[in-house]
Design a protein around this motif. Structure first.
Motif, PDB file in Angstrom:
ATOM      1  N   ASP A  27       9.136  -3.782  -5.297  1.00 24.56           N
ATOM      2  CA  ASP A  27       9.431  -2.443  -5.824  1.00 24.56           C
ATOM      3  C   ASP A  27       8.267  -1.487  -5.583  1.00 24.56           C
ATOM      4  O   ASP A  27       7.126  -1.771  -5.929  1.00 24.56           O
ATOM      5  CB  ASP A  27       9.714  -2.526  -7.331  1.00 24.56           C
ATOM      6  CG  ASP A  27      10.019  -1.162  -7.911  1.00 24.56           C
ATOM      7  OD1 ASP A  27      11.093  -0.621  -7.613  1.00 24.56           O
ATOM      8  OD2 ASP A  27       9.157  -0.622  -8.634  1.00 24.56           O
ATOM      9  N   LEU A  28       8.594  -0.358  -4.976  1.00 26.70           N
ATOM     10  CA  LEU A  28       7.638   0.739  -4.821  1.00 26.70           C
ATOM     11  C   LEU A  28       8.227   1.968  -5.501  1.00 26.70           C
ATOM     12  O   LEU A  28       8.917   2.779  -4.886  1.00 26.70           O
ATOM     13  CB  LEU A  28       7.374   1.028  -3.339  1.00 26.70           C
ATOM     14  CG  LEU A  28       6.771  -0.098  -2.493  1.00 26.70           C
ATOM     15  CD1 LEU A  28       6.554   0.375  -1.062  1.00 26.70           C
ATOM     16  CD2 LEU A  28       5.473  -0.611  -3.096  1.00 26.70           C
ATOM     17  N   HIS A  29       7.999   2.065  -6.796  1.00 28.65           N
ATOM     18  CA  HIS A  29       8.456   3.214  -7.590  1.00 28.65           C
ATOM     19  C   HIS A  29       9.958   3.458  -7.428  1.00 28.65           C
ATOM     20  O   HIS A  29      10.417   4.550  -7.103  1.00 28.65           O
ATOM     21  CB  HIS A  29       7.678   4.471  -7.198  1.00 28.65           C
ATOM     22  CG  HIS A  29       7.818   5.601  -8.190  1.00 28.65           C
ATOM     23  ND1 HIS A  29       7.405   5.493  -9.500  1.00 28.65           N
ATOM     24  CD2 HIS A  29       8.325   6.859  -8.055  1.00 28.65           C
ATOM     25  CE1 HIS A  29       7.645   6.631 -10.125  1.00 28.65           C
ATOM     26  NE2 HIS A  29       8.204   7.473  -9.276  1.00 28.65           N
ATOM     27  N   SER A  32      12.750  -0.332  -2.755  1.00 29.53           N
ATOM     28  CA  SER A  32      12.151  -1.530  -2.171  1.00 29.53           C
ATOM     29  C   SER A  32      11.223  -1.100  -1.037  1.00 29.53           C
ATOM     30  O   SER A  32      11.390  -0.025  -0.437  1.00 29.53           O
ATOM     31  CB  SER A  32      13.241  -2.457  -1.626  1.00 29.53           C
ATOM     32  OG  SER A  32      13.869  -1.881  -0.494  1.00 29.53           O
ATOM     33  N   MET A  33      10.238  -1.945  -0.736  1.00 22.66           N
ATOM     34  CA  MET A  33       9.331  -1.652   0.376  1.00 22.66           C
ATOM     35  C   MET A  33      10.124  -1.494   1.676  1.00 22.66           C
ATOM     36  O   MET A  33       9.804  -0.648   2.512  1.00 22.66           O
ATOM     37  CB  MET A  33       8.286  -2.760   0.506  1.00 22.66           C
ATOM     38  CG  MET A  33       7.212  -2.469   1.521  1.00 22.66           C
ATOM     39  SD  MET A  33       5.753  -3.510   1.326  1.00 22.66           S
ATOM     40  CE  MET A  33       6.387  -5.077   1.937  1.00 22.66           C
ATOM     41  N   LEU A 200      -0.196  -5.686  -2.118  1.00 17.92           N
ATOM     42  CA  LEU A 200       0.877  -4.951  -2.772  1.00 17.92           C
ATOM     43  C   LEU A 200       0.325  -4.045  -3.865  1.00 17.92           C
ATOM     44  O   LEU A 200       0.758  -2.889  -4.015  1.00 17.92           O
ATOM     45  CB  LEU A 200       1.904  -5.929  -3.346  1.00 17.92           C
ATOM     46  CG  LEU A 200       3.140  -5.323  -4.018  1.00 17.92           C
ATOM     47  CD1 LEU A 200       3.903  -4.404  -3.072  1.00 17.92           C
ATOM     48  CD2 LEU A 200       4.057  -6.431  -4.530  1.00 17.92           C
ATOM     49  N   SER A 201      -0.649  -4.529  -4.603  1.00 17.60           N
ATOM     50  CA  SER A 201      -1.284  -3.699  -5.639  1.00 17.60           C
ATOM     51  C   SER A 201      -1.924  -2.463  -5.017  1.00 17.60           C
ATOM     52  O   SER A 201      -1.838  -1.360  -5.573  1.00 17.60           O
ATOM     53  CB  SER A 201      -2.346  -4.499  -6.397  1.00 17.60           C
ATOM     54  OG  SER A 201      -1.749  -5.584  -7.090  1.00 17.60           O
ATOM     55  N   ARG A 204       0.766   0.105  -3.994  1.00 17.93           N
ATOM     56  CA  ARG A 204       1.284   0.797  -5.184  1.00 17.93           C
ATOM     57  C   ARG A 204       0.286   1.818  -5.714  1.00 17.93           C
ATOM     58  O   ARG A 204       0.677   2.917  -6.140  1.00 17.93           O
ATOM     59  CB  ARG A 204       1.634  -0.236  -6.263  1.00 17.93           C
ATOM     60  CG  ARG A 204       2.906  -1.017  -5.953  1.00 17.93           C
ATOM     61  CD  ARG A 204       3.110  -2.183  -6.892  1.00 17.93           C
ATOM     62  NE  ARG A 204       4.434  -2.776  -6.736  1.00 17.93           N
ATOM     63  CZ  ARG A 204       4.767  -3.985  -7.161  1.00 17.93           C
ATOM     64  NH1 ARG A 204       3.849  -4.754  -7.762  1.00 17.93           N
ATOM     65  NH2 ARG A 204       5.989  -4.452  -6.983  1.00 17.93           N
ATOM     66  N   GLU A 205      -1.001   1.484  -5.667  1.00 17.44           N
ATOM     67  CA  GLU A 205      -2.023   2.419  -6.149  1.00 17.44           C
ATOM     68  C   GLU A 205      -2.135   3.634  -5.225  1.00 17.44           C
ATOM     69  O   GLU A 205      -2.290   4.768  -5.688  1.00 17.44           O
ATOM     70  CB  GLU A 205      -3.374   1.705  -6.267  1.00 17.44           C
ATOM     71  CG  GLU A 205      -4.534   2.597  -6.675  1.00 17.44           C
ATOM     72  CD  GLU A 205      -4.384   3.214  -8.064  1.00 17.44           C
ATOM     73  OE1 GLU A 205      -5.171   4.143  -8.362  1.00 17.44           O
ATOM     74  OE2 GLU A 205      -3.499   2.792  -8.833  1.00 17.44           O
ATOM     75  N   LEU A 207       0.285   4.910  -3.437  1.00 17.64           N
ATOM     76  CA  LEU A 207       1.452   5.752  -3.720  1.00 17.64           C
ATOM     77  C   LEU A 207       1.287   6.512  -5.030  1.00 17.64           C
ATOM     78  O   LEU A 207       1.645   7.689  -5.124  1.00 17.64           O
ATOM     79  CB  LEU A 207       2.720   4.891  -3.749  1.00 17.64           C
ATOM     80  CG  LEU A 207       3.207   4.405  -2.388  1.00 17.64           C
ATOM     81  CD1 LEU A 207       4.371   3.445  -2.550  1.00 17.64           C
ATOM     82  CD2 LEU A 207       3.621   5.574  -1.505  1.00 17.64           C
ATOM     83  N   ARG A 208       0.725   5.848  -6.029  1.00 18.88           N
ATOM     84  CA  ARG A 208       0.512   6.522  -7.324  1.00 18.88           C
ATOM     85  C   ARG A 208      -0.415   7.715  -7.143  1.00 18.88           C
ATOM     86  O   ARG A 208      -0.168   8.794  -7.677  1.00 18.88           O
ATOM     87  CB  ARG A 208      -0.071   5.533  -8.334  1.00 18.88           C
ATOM     88  CG  ARG A 208      -0.192   6.100  -9.755  1.00 18.88           C
ATOM     89  CD  ARG A 208      -0.981   5.189 -10.666  1.00 18.88           C
ATOM     90  NE  ARG A 208      -2.390   5.126 -10.308  1.00 18.88           N
ATOM     91  CZ  ARG A 208      -3.280   6.082 -10.619  1.00 18.88           C
ATOM     92  NH1 ARG A 208      -2.897   7.171 -11.268  1.00 18.88           N
ATOM     93  NH2 ARG A 208      -4.537   5.934 -10.266  1.00 18.88           N
ATOM     94  N   TYR A 212       3.626   9.483  -5.382  1.00 20.43           N
ATOM     95  CA  TYR A 212       4.813   8.846  -4.813  1.00 20.43           C
ATOM     96  C   TYR A 212       5.512   9.704  -3.751  1.00 20.43           C
ATOM     97  O   TYR A 212       6.709   9.594  -3.536  1.00 20.43           O
ATOM     98  CB  TYR A 212       5.795   8.443  -5.920  1.00 20.43           C
ATOM     99  CG  TYR A 212       5.152   7.541  -6.938  1.00 20.43           C
ATOM    100  CD1 TYR A 212       4.913   6.206  -6.650  1.00 20.43           C
ATOM    101  CD2 TYR A 212       4.718   8.028  -8.170  1.00 20.43           C
ATOM    102  CE1 TYR A 212       4.276   5.372  -7.572  1.00 20.43           C
ATOM    103  CE2 TYR A 212       4.082   7.199  -9.101  1.00 20.43           C
ATOM    104  CZ  TYR A 212       3.870   5.874  -8.781  1.00 20.43           C
ATOM    105  OH  TYR A 212       3.247   5.053  -9.680  1.00 20.43           O
TER     106      TYR A 212
END
Length: 222
Positions: A27-29, A32-33, A200-201, A204-205, A207-208, A212
């Motif tokens: 999951d990316l916000h 899915s990736m 993956l972390s 996600r960071e 993108l944050r 996003y």
């Protein structure tokens, strides 16, 4: 070689990764990736169609369903013989040229694709990559090759290890004209692929921090 070439993308992906199972559906916000990547690839106006080349393993049924929802073609085959998957995808395609993408590289974008395509046309080669020598972050690697090179590799490559990685035979063959796309700055010490939980972390960071935004350019990320 002309600029009116028909170009398709073939994305190799599967859910059976040992280090990070189901990573391409991570999951990316809310997306899915895999969906995140496909939507970024679709931004390129130089590409006609996109195909998923995955395995016949039952675990990949869910990935196939996602691909169909996203409106891309699907080819299934051996887990290890990825070259045959690519060849089978080419038989479903009327493209002259194919771009190889791996599903664990979410930050590939239309600018990288267009740099690759333009250089391939300019150099008039059968195969070209943007990682020999390495200059981009790991995870922004791309390869482009014509139908002839793919068919020759399919017919002549007898090494299962090379068939799993699709293009080694092309790169080593004296019958294939090879080119490279070089960037002025060496950024190969950075890592933007997803193989481990830490990768993956990081994605996600990133993108944050960009709130996003789906269309962030690779240069901004670097």
């Amino acid at each position: 070689m002309n600029s009116n070439l028909k170009i398709d993308i073939i994305v190799q992906a599967r859910l059976g990764s040992k280090r990070l199972p189901n990573k391409v559906l991570a999951d990316l916000h809310g997306k899915s990736m895999f969906e995140f990547l496909i939507k970024r690839l679709k931004k390129s106006t130089k590409v006609n169609n996109i195909f998923l080349a995955t395995t016949t393993n039952r675990i990949d049924d869910l990935l196939v369903s996602k691909a169909k929802i996203l409106g891309i073609g699907v080819v299934r085959g051996s887990q290890d013989d990825v070259l045959t998957r690519f060849y089978d995808a080419s038989k479903k395609s009327n493209a002259d040229v194919f771009i190889r993408v791996t599903g664990d590289c979410p930050f590939l974008d239309k600018f990288l694709l267009e740099d690759l395509i333009n250089e391939f046309i300019t150099q008039k080669v059968d195969y070209l990559s943007n990682f020999n020598p390495p200059c981009l972050p790991d995870g922004l690697d791309l390869e482009i090759f014509n139908r002839k090179a793919l068919e020759m590799a399919y017919e002549n490559c007898n090494d299962i290890g090379q068939r799993e990685h699709v293009t080694p035979w092309m790169r080593e063959s004296k019958d294939i004209k090879i080119g490279s796309l070089l960037y002025t700055k060496n950024l190969s010490n950075y890592r933007l692929t997803v193989d481990e939980p830490e990768d993956l972390s990081l994605v996600r960071e990133i993108l944050r921090r960009f709130n996003y935004a789906p269309n962030i350019r690779w240069e901004q990320i670097v």
